[in-house]
Motif scaffolding. Structure first.
Motif, PDB file in Angstrom:
ATOM      1  N   ARG A 109      29.364  40.704  31.064  1.00  0.00           N
ATOM      2  CA  ARG A 109      30.427  39.525  31.350  1.00  0.00           C
ATOM      3  C   ARG A 109      29.861  38.333  31.982  1.00  0.00           C
ATOM      4  NH1 ARG A 109      36.067  42.795  32.649  1.00  0.00           N
ATOM      5  NH2 ARG A 109      35.570  44.744  31.113  1.00  0.00           N
ATOM      6  N   SER A 110      30.213  37.278  31.208  1.00  0.00           N
ATOM      7  CA  SER A 110      29.989  35.868  32.021  1.00  0.00           C
ATOM      8  C   SER A 110      31.012  35.109  32.240  1.00  0.00           C
ATOM      9  CB  SER A 110      29.229  35.119  30.664  1.00  0.00           C
ATOM     10  OG  SER A 110      28.706  33.859  31.036  1.00  0.00           O
ATOM     11  N   TYR A 111      31.009  34.777  33.555  1.00  0.00           N
ATOM     12  CA  TYR A 111      32.017  34.151  34.284  1.00  0.00           C
ATOM     13  C   TYR A 111      32.000  32.899  34.478  1.00  0.00           C
ATOM     14  CZ  TYR A 111      33.208  39.027  35.325  1.00  0.00           C
ATOM     15  OH  TYR A 111      33.399  40.535  35.410  1.00  0.00           O
ATOM     16  N   PRO A 112      33.112  31.959  34.644  1.00  0.00           N
ATOM     17  CA  PRO A 112      33.108  30.733  34.780  1.00  0.00           C
ATOM     18  C   PRO A 112      32.891  30.339  36.324  1.00  0.00           C
ATOM     19  CG  PRO A 112      35.514  31.256  34.574  1.00  0.00           C
ATOM     20  CD  PRO A 112      34.557  32.294  34.063  1.00  0.00           C
ATOM     21  N   SER A 113      33.103  31.179  37.178  1.00  0.00           N
ATOM     22  CA  SER A 113      32.566  30.888  38.525  1.00  0.00           C
ATOM     23  C   SER A 113      32.572  32.321  39.502  1.00  0.00           C
ATOM     24  CB  SER A 113      33.844  30.341  39.345  1.00  0.00           C
ATOM     25  OG  SER A 113      35.019  31.024  39.029  1.00  0.00           O
ATOM     26  N   LYS A 114      31.991  32.379  40.399  1.00  0.00           N
ATOM     27  CA  LYS A 114      31.884  33.699  41.121  1.00  0.00           C
ATOM     28  C   LYS A 114      33.379  34.311  41.536  1.00  0.00           C
ATOM     29  CE  LYS A 114      27.180  32.841  42.853  1.00  0.00           C
ATOM     30  NZ  LYS A 114      27.057  31.471  41.749  1.00  0.00           N
ATOM     31  N   TRP A 115      34.212  33.331  42.021  1.00  0.00           N
ATOM     32  CA  TRP A 115      35.541  33.872  42.334  1.00  0.00           C
ATOM     33  C   TRP A 115      36.141  34.705  41.074  1.00  0.00           C
ATOM     34  CZ3 TRP A 115      39.917  32.646  39.686  1.00  0.00           C
ATOM     35  CH2 TRP A 115      39.923  31.677  38.902  1.00  0.00           C
ATOM     36  N   ALA A 116      35.887  34.292  39.886  1.00  0.00           N
ATOM     37  CA  ALA A 116      36.424  34.831  38.731  1.00  0.00           C
ATOM     38  C   ALA A 116      35.903  36.089  38.683  1.00  0.00           C
ATOM     39  CB  ALA A 116      36.148  34.119  37.450  1.00  0.00           C
ATOM     40  N   SER A 117      34.655  36.270  38.924  1.00  0.00           N
ATOM     41  CA  SER A 117      33.720  37.664  38.889  1.00  0.00           C
ATOM     42  C   SER A 117      34.536  38.655  39.817  1.00  0.00           C
ATOM     43  CB  SER A 117      32.440  37.429  39.263  1.00  0.00           C
ATOM     44  OG  SER A 117      31.563  38.544  39.447  1.00  0.00           O
ATOM     45  N   MET A 118      34.962  38.047  41.120  1.00  0.00           N
ATOM     46  CA  MET A 118      35.416  38.813  42.245  1.00  0.00           C
ATOM     47  C   MET A 118      36.924  39.353  41.843  1.00  0.00           C
ATOM     48  SD  MET A 118      34.126  36.584  45.417  1.00  0.00           S
ATOM     49  CE  MET A 118      34.749  37.755  46.826  1.00  0.00           C
ATOM     50  N   VAL A 119      37.584  38.207  41.266  1.00  0.00           N
ATOM     51  CA  VAL A 119      38.873  39.020  40.838  1.00  0.00           C
ATOM     52  C   VAL A 119      38.829  39.877  39.754  1.00  0.00           C
ATOM     53  CG1 VAL A 119      41.202  37.992  39.780  1.00  0.00           C
ATOM     54  CG2 VAL A 119      39.837  36.660  41.455  1.00  0.00           C
ATOM     55  N   ASP A 120      38.101  39.785  38.619  1.00  0.00           N
ATOM     56  CA  ASP A 120      37.790  40.648  37.575  1.00  0.00           C
ATOM     57  C   ASP A 120      37.450  42.095  38.053  1.00  0.00           C
ATOM     58  OD1 ASP A 120      37.960  41.151  34.708  1.00  0.00           O
ATOM     59  OD2 ASP A 120      35.730  41.314  34.896  1.00  0.00           O
ATOM     60  N   TYR A 121      36.318  41.956  39.003  1.00  0.00           N
ATOM     61  CA  TYR A 121      36.030  43.391  39.594  1.00  0.00           C
ATOM     62  C   TYR A 121      37.170  44.143  40.227  1.00  0.00           C
ATOM     63  CZ  TYR A 121      34.449  46.309  43.372  1.00  0.00           C
ATOM     64  OH  TYR A 121      34.296  47.539  44.265  1.00  0.00           O
ATOM     65  N   THR A 122      37.982  43.549  40.734  1.00  0.00           N
ATOM     66  CA  THR A 122      39.074  44.109  41.497  1.00  0.00           C
ATOM     67  C   THR A 122      40.031  45.043  40.365  1.00  0.00           C
ATOM     68  OG1 THR A 122      40.662  42.342  41.473  1.00  0.00           O
ATOM     69  CG2 THR A 122      39.320  43.070  43.503  1.00  0.00           C
ATOM     70  N   LYS A 123      40.104  44.264  39.303  1.00  0.00           N
ATOM     71  CA  LYS A 123      40.643  44.742  38.018  1.00  0.00           C
ATOM     72  C   LYS A 123      40.144  45.860  37.456  1.00  0.00           C
ATOM     73  CE  LYS A 123      43.244  40.272  37.122  1.00  0.00           C
ATOM     74  NZ  LYS A 123      43.160  38.978  36.293  1.00  0.00           N
ATOM     75  N   VAL A 124      38.911  45.822  37.303  1.00  0.00           N
ATOM     76  CA  VAL A 124      38.049  46.867  36.610  1.00  0.00           C
ATOM     77  C   VAL A 124      38.251  48.084  37.240  1.00  0.00           C
ATOM     78  CG1 VAL A 124      35.798  47.521  36.323  1.00  0.00           C
ATOM     79  CG2 VAL A 124      36.173  45.431  35.511  1.00  0.00           C
ATOM     80  N   MET A 125      38.120  48.077  38.865  1.00  0.00           N
ATOM     81  CA  MET A 125      38.368  49.029  39.929  1.00  0.00           C
ATOM     82  C   MET A 125      39.784  49.702  39.788  1.00  0.00           C
ATOM     83  SD  MET A 125      35.543  49.528  41.304  1.00  0.00           S
ATOM     84  CE  MET A 125      36.161  50.721  42.491  1.00  0.00           C
ATOM     85  N   GLN A 126      40.710  49.094  39.273  1.00  0.00           N
ATOM     86  CA  GLN A 126      42.287  49.714  38.969  1.00  0.00           C
ATOM     87  C   GLN A 126      41.885  51.141  37.831  1.00  0.00           C
ATOM     88  OE1 GLN A 126      44.245  49.056  41.395  1.00  0.00           O
ATOM     89  NE2 GLN A 126      42.491  48.008  41.950  1.00  0.00           N
ATOM     90  N   GLY A 127      40.579  50.922  36.864  1.00  0.00           N
ATOM     91  CA  GLY A 127      40.831  51.866  36.040  1.00  0.00           C
ATOM     92  C   GLY A 127      40.864  53.334  36.482  1.00  0.00           C
ATOM     93  N   SER A 128      41.366  54.435  36.092  1.00  0.00           N
ATOM     94  CA  SER A 128      41.815  55.505  36.430  1.00  0.00           C
ATOM     95  C   SER A 128      40.657  56.425  36.729  1.00  0.00           C
ATOM     96  CB  SER A 128      42.634  56.426  35.465  1.00  0.00           C
ATOM     97  OG  SER A 128      42.069  56.550  34.276  1.00  0.00           O
TER      98      SER A 128
END
Length: 242
Positions: A109-128
């Motif tokens: 994944r290519s992000y517009p900023s590092k904060w976007a990467s951090m936010v997206d990571y926490t969403k990925v981590m919600q996977g069962s």
């Protein structure tokens, strides 16, 4: 001969000083990386039922403390594969196949900023499939890192590597009781006249942590708030978020 020996000894001593300086600088950039993002990671992890210590350690390991090609070219701090907003980058990566490391090419994944990467990571981590690393399903961070091994990453030493980083930088200090909650409230002031959302800086806050809270890039907040020095925020300063 004595003069030559003295010169050689001086050269060796000088080289030793330079080497020590290089080693210190090498260690400093790692520490700087960890403590630059620790506050923002803690804020996000607290919101999403994750261990801040584990999130910080993963960020350090996956991005090689912010120096990896993936991080520098795509702001991807966690080695997350796939695409983000339709954008991705193809890079070589190593995967564990049994006892062997195999090099392959994959999309990240290519992000517009590092904060976007951090936010997206926490969403990925919600996977069962990653629920074994949630605070609510574990008693300590070690159980969380153990759950990530073989699931988040194929590296058979993944857990021990994360634990080592957590121990080295004392990251459990960020695992507060607040981390067991799934939602953190923030004081957001909205003016009725202009409809703007503002934030009053509190002691210890950074522009990075505030940007993560509201999901707005640091440079946008800085521009809207007329910040000349983004590295130092004064408590009580009102920032314009939106």
């Amino acid at each position: 001969m004595k003069k030559i020996w003295k010169r050689a000894a001086t050269a060796v001593a000088f080289t030793g000083i330079l080497s020590a300086g290089v080693m210190d600088a090498h260690a400093d950039y790692k520490s700087d990386f960890v403590y630059t993002y620790a506050g923002s990671a803690q804020t996000l992890a607290n919101q999403m039922n994750l261990y801040p210590s584990v999130m910080i350690a993963q960020m350090a390991l996956e991005s090689n403390y912010g120096t990896s090609g993936l991080t520098q070219s795509a702001n991807n701090l966690f080695g997350v594969k796939g695409s983000y907003g339709g954008k991705s980058i193809v890079l070589k990566t190593q995967e564990q196949k049994g006892k062997k490391l195999v090099t392959i090419k994959d999309h990240f994944r290519s992000y517009p900023s590092k904060w976007a990467s951090m936010v997206d990571y926490t969403k990925v981590m919600q996977g069962s499939h990653l629920s074994g690393a949630w605070v609510s399903n574990t008693s300590n961070y070690r159980q969380a890192t153990r759950a990530l091994q073989g699931v988040y990453a194929t590296d058979r030493y993944y857990s021990s590597k994360l634990n080592a980083i957590i121990a080295q930088y004392g990251l459990t200090r960020y695992d507060t009781k607040q981390a067991k909650t799934t939602k953190v409230s923030y004081k957001v002031k909205s003016t009725s006249t202009s409809g703007r959302i503002t934030h009053t800086v509190r002691a210890g806050e950074t522009l990075s942590s505030i940007a993560v809270k509201y999901g707005v890039p640091e440079r946008t907040i800085a521009a809207r708030s007329g910040l000349a020095n983004t590295n130092h925020l004064v408590a009580g300063k009102r920032l314009v978020i939106k």
